[in-house]
Design a protein around this motif. Structure first.
Motif, PDB file in Angstrom:
ATOM      1  N   UNK A 227       0.838  -1.197   0.000  1.00 16.27           N
ATOM      2  CA  UNK A 227       0.000   0.000   0.000  1.00 16.27           C
ATOM      3  C   UNK A 227       0.873   1.248   0.000  1.00 16.27           C
ATOM      4  N   UNK A 228       0.427   2.264  -0.687  1.00 12.54           N
ATOM      5  CA  UNK A 228       1.133   3.550  -0.723  1.00 12.54           C
ATOM      6  C   UNK A 228       0.126   4.645  -0.398  1.00 12.54           C
ATOM      7  N   UNK A 244       2.878  -6.223   9.740  1.00  9.57           N
ATOM      8  CA  UNK A 244       3.597  -5.301   8.863  1.00  9.57           C
ATOM      9  C   UNK A 244       4.996  -5.853   8.629  1.00  9.57           C
ATOM     10  N   UNK A 245       5.297  -6.174   7.377  1.00  3.57           N
ATOM     11  CA  UNK A 245       6.588  -6.745   7.000  1.00  3.57           C
ATOM     12  C   UNK A 245       7.632  -5.653   6.832  1.00  3.57           C
ATOM     13  N   UNK A 246       7.224  -4.540   6.236  1.00  6.04           N
ATOM     14  CA  UNK A 246       8.162  -3.437   5.986  1.00  6.04           C
ATOM     15  C   UNK A 246       7.354  -2.177   5.743  1.00  6.04           C
ATOM     16  N   UNK A 247       7.896  -1.040   6.154  1.00  4.70           N
ATOM     17  CA  UNK A 247       7.243   0.217   5.812  1.00  4.70           C
ATOM     18  C   UNK A 247       8.250   1.347   5.834  1.00  4.70           C
ATOM     19  N   UNK A 248       7.929   2.371   5.058  1.00  2.00           N
ATOM     20  CA  UNK A 248       8.774   3.559   4.975  1.00  2.00           C
ATOM     21  C   UNK A 248       7.860   4.737   4.664  1.00  2.00           C
ATOM     22  N   UNK A 249       7.599   5.536   5.659  1.00  2.00           N
ATOM     23  CA  UNK A 249       6.696   6.667   5.468  1.00  2.00           C
ATOM     24  C   UNK A 249       5.293   6.186   5.151  1.00  2.00           C
ATOM     25  N   UNK A 250       4.777   6.565   3.993  1.00  2.54           N
ATOM     26  CA  UNK A 250       3.431   6.161   3.604  1.00  2.54           C
ATOM     27  C   UNK A 250       3.366   4.842   2.856  1.00  2.54           C
ATOM     28  N   UNK A 251       4.521   4.205   2.639  1.00  3.96           N
ATOM     29  CA  UNK A 251       4.556   2.922   1.934  1.00  3.96           C
ATOM     30  C   UNK A 251       4.699   1.776   2.926  1.00  3.96           C
ATOM     31  N   UNK A 252       3.972   0.676   2.684  1.00  2.00           N
ATOM     32  CA  UNK A 252       4.076  -0.474   3.579  1.00  2.00           C
ATOM     33  C   UNK A 252       3.778  -1.761   2.845  1.00  2.00           C
ATOM     34  N   UNK A 253       4.408  -2.820   3.310  1.00  2.00           N
ATOM     35  CA  UNK A 253       4.096  -4.179   2.885  1.00  2.00           C
ATOM     36  C   UNK A 253       3.607  -4.921   4.119  1.00  2.00           C
ATOM     37  N   UNK A 254       2.448  -5.589   3.990  1.00  2.00           N
ATOM     38  CA  UNK A 254       1.897  -6.276   5.151  1.00  2.00           C
ATOM     39  C   UNK A 254       1.250  -7.587   4.744  1.00  2.00           C
TER      40      UNK A 254
END
Length: 294
Positions: A227-228, A244-254
């Motif tokens: 998701x972005x 949540x596997x990874x996220x950076x600011x408004x981006x995430x992988x879950x």
């Protein structure tokens, strides 16, 4: 259509193929992948009649393949097999003539293939004078020069630079588009993923997965999403059923435990601001390969 049914092969006490079954359909590019020693080359040699299976049969359109049928095949072995002291064009014409083409057809096919494969200016060079990459292109031309009705290619992209890979891919795709069944093996999974319509994955002599590229991706798609948003995605870590596997600011992988949980993430994100992308992650061929062979 080429069918491999119930094929098994052993060398003494060592079984190298066990009940191998798959189909190479007309007009389809079928990628054949597996680790070293998995059984790819042995399977291809059985298809070509170089080896005899202990059990099983190779069929063409429902009829057991014969020596006459195999003369309609185009085969490229992993080991280069051209005569190093012959000129490139001279050798291709010779091979075409061995397959029964007329002198005019052999010359025409040779000229056309050398141009398509970027070897037109090297037609009068000795094979041994070519670079390894150009020798590989010449080997591919040798498999195609007699207008085969079936193609079986063992590592056709080995040793090719990126430009040559694109050239060869275009040529092979053209044959498939004309209705030719194409079976090719490769360790370069990114190329297989781009080029093939169907996949056959072999491990320790057994077929681990087979089907269309899209179907295998669908079958092995996980509950992982990307998701972005324009905000901060950290709030997702507190949602139930979400990892949540990874996220950076408004981006995430879950990863979501259920479809309802994934949709909850989307609705919550929309309530917090614009969502610019939301998608279920689809596995690469490399990840599918690792999953089914381990």
């Amino acid at each position: 259509m080429l069918d491999i049914r119930g094929v098994s092969k052993s060398y003494g006490a060592r079984q190298v193929l066990s009940d191998v079954n798959f189909t190479v359909a007309d007009g389809r590019m079928t990628g054949f992948v597996g680790a070293n020693g998995a059984g790819k080359t042995t399977t291809m040699r059985i298809i070509l009649g170089v080896l005899a299976p202990d059990e099983g049969t190779v069929f063409i359109d429902g009829t057991a393949v014969t020596a006459s049928d195999r003369r309609r095949f185009g085969y490229m072995p992993e080991e280069r097999g051209l005569y190093p002291k012959m000129k490139v064009a001279e050798q291709l014409v010779y091979l075409a003539r061995l397959h029964g083409l007329s002198p005019a057809s052999a010359q025409r096919n040779t000229t056309s293939l050398l141009e398509q494969l970027g070897l037109g200016e090297r037609r009068d060079d000795l094979v041994e004078a070519l670079s390894l990459g150009n020798q590989q292109r010449a080997q591919i031309a040798a498999a195609l020069v007699h207008d085969p009705e079936f193609l079986v290619l063992d590592e056709p992209f080995s040793g090719l630079d990126p430009i040559a890979v694109e050239t060869v891919m275009t040529v092979l795709a053209g044959y498939a588009a004309g209705g030719t069944p194409v079976l090719f093996s490769s360790h370069q999974l990114d190329i297989v993923e781009r080029l093939c319509d169907d996949l056959v994955i072999i491990g320790d002599g057994s077929i681990r997965a087979a089907g269309s590229r899209e179907q295998l991706r669908e079958d092995h798609t996980s509950a992982r999403f990307e998701i972005q948003t324009l905000g901060d995605a950290g709030w997702m870590r507190d949602l139930p059923g979400i990892d949540v596997v990874d996220f950076d600011g408004g981006w995430a992988v879950f990863e979501a435990e259920t479809d309802a949980a994934s949709q909850h993430v989307l609705s919550e994100a929309v309530s917090r601001g614009p969502v610019t992308a939301f998608t279920r992650q689809r596995p690469s061929l490399a990840s599918i390969f690792k999953e089914v062979v381990q």
